[in-house]
Design a protein around this motif. Structure first.
Motif, mmCIF file in Angstrom:
data_model
loop_
_atom_site.group_PDB
_atom_site.id
_atom_site.type_symbol
_atom_site.label_atom_id
_atom_site.label_comp_id
_atom_site.label_asym_id
_atom_site.label_seq_id
_atom_site.Cartn_x
_atom_site.Cartn_y
_atom_site.Cartn_z
ATOM 1 N N MET A 46 0.849 -1.170 0.000
ATOM 2 C CA MET A 46 0.000 0.000 0.000
ATOM 3 C C MET A 46 0.898 1.236 0.000
ATOM 4 N N GLN A 47 0.503 2.245 -0.765
ATOM 5 C CA GLN A 47 1.294 3.465 -0.875
ATOM 6 C C GLN A 47 0.394 4.677 -0.684
ATOM 7 N N HIS A 48 0.854 5.635 0.096
ATOM 8 C CA HIS A 48 0.104 6.868 0.319
ATOM 9 C C HIS A 48 1.069 8.040 0.269
ATOM 10 N N HIS A 49 0.793 9.015 -0.572
ATOM 11 C CA HIS A 49 1.598 10.232 -0.616
ATOM 12 C C HIS A 49 0.785 11.370 -1.231
ATOM 13 N N ILE A 50 1.141 12.560 -0.878
ATOM 14 C CA ILE A 50 0.466 13.733 -1.453
ATOM 15 C C ILE A 50 1.014 13.934 -2.854
ATOM 16 N N ASN A 51 0.125 14.034 -3.841
ATOM 17 C CA ASN A 51 0.608 14.234 -5.208
ATOM 18 C C ASN A 51 -0.131 15.338 -5.945
ATOM 19 N N TYR A 52 -1.070 16.037 -5.286
ATOM 20 C CA TYR A 52 -1.825 17.077 -5.968
ATOM 21 C C TYR A 52 -2.392 18.023 -4.914
ATOM 22 N N VAL A 53 -2.429 19.302 -5.218
ATOM 23 C CA VAL A 53 -2.976 20.297 -4.299
ATOM 24 C C VAL A 53 -3.839 21.266 -5.112
ATOM 25 N N GLU A 54 -4.951 21.709 -4.534
ATOM 26 C CA GLU A 54 -5.838 22.641 -5.228
ATOM 27 C C GLU A 54 -6.066 23.888 -4.386
ATOM 28 N N PHE A 55 -6.148 25.026 -5.074
ATOM 29 C CA PHE A 55 -6.385 26.322 -4.457
ATOM 30 C C PHE A 55 -7.625 26.962 -5.060
ATOM 31 N N ALA A 56 -8.321 27.745 -4.268
ATOM 32 C CA ALA A 56 -9.365 28.628 -4.791
ATOM 33 C C ALA A 56 -8.671 29.835 -5.425
ATOM 34 N N ALA A 57 -9.304 30.435 -6.423
ATOM 35 C CA ALA A 57 -8.749 31.635 -7.056
ATOM 36 C C ALA A 57 -9.882 32.418 -7.711
ATOM 37 N N HIS A 58 -10.010 33.689 -7.376
ATOM 38 C CA HIS A 58 -11.080 34.480 -7.987
ATOM 39 C C HIS A 58 -10.668 35.052 -9.341
ATOM 40 N N ASP A 59 -9.364 35.141 -9.613
ATOM 41 C CA ASP A 59 -8.879 35.671 -10.890
ATOM 42 C C ASP A 59 -7.893 34.671 -11.485
ATOM 43 N N LEU A 60 -8.422 33.686 -12.196
ATOM 44 C CA LEU A 60 -7.578 32.620 -12.736
ATOM 45 C C LEU A 60 -6.510 33.153 -13.682
ATOM 46 N N ALA A 61 -6.843 34.130 -14.509
ATOM 47 C CA ALA A 61 -5.877 34.666 -15.472
ATOM 48 C C ALA A 61 -4.708 35.338 -14.755
ATOM 49 N N ALA A 62 -4.988 36.155 -13.745
ATOM 50 C CA ALA A 62 -3.924 36.838 -13.005
ATOM 51 C C ALA A 62 -3.075 35.845 -12.220
ATOM 52 N N THR A 63 -3.717 34.844 -11.652
ATOM 53 C CA THR A 63 -2.993 33.824 -10.905
ATOM 54 C C THR A 63 -2.073 33.026 -11.832
ATOM 55 N N GLU A 64 -2.593 32.634 -12.984
ATOM 56 C CA GLU A 64 -1.767 31.907 -13.961
ATOM 57 C C GLU A 64 -0.579 32.752 -14.403
#
Length: 115
Positions: free
Chosen positions: A1-19
């Motif tokens: 069995m394997q467990h590790h963090i491989n993805y993280v998500e954030f909220a963002a009100h301005d996707l273009a500026a954040t990108e």
């Protein structure tokens, strides 16, 4: 069995500026999945931003994502030049130094260095 963090998500009100901020400052790559989600890679840990009026901050109990840099002062300048604001200036801690910043959608992250 394997467990590790491989993805993280954030909220963002301005996707273009954040990108634009993370592309310019850290060289992250983005892929669009419709108008309300962008995924990032080339960051050490993959993840994404979803459209929402929320943001993550340490003061509200959020997890703090910390990015490594071997040139801390230069990275701080890049953050500011790309439109980020410094929420905690460079400070020392056992093992290194770091600063905290707020990206254009209001999420707080940090950058650390061991030199």
């Amino acid at each position: 069995m394997q467990h590790h963090i491989n993805y993280v998500e954030f909220a963002a009100h301005d996707l273009a500026a954040t990108e634009q901020f993370f592309s310019r400052t850290f060289g992250w790559l983005f892929e669009h999945y419709g108008p309300d989600y962008i995924a990032f890679s080339n960051s050490g840990l993959e993840g994404g931003f979803y459209r929402a009026e929320l943001s993550a901050s340490v003061a509200s109990g959020s997890v703090l994502v910390v990015i490594y840099s071997n040139q801390l002062e230069q990275t701080l300048e890049l953050v500011q030049q790309a439109g980020g604001s410094i929420s905690k200036d460079i400070f020392s801690f056992p093992g290194g130094r770091r600063f905290h910043f707020i990206e254009p959608s209001g999420n707080e992250l940090a950058v650390w260095s061991d030199c």
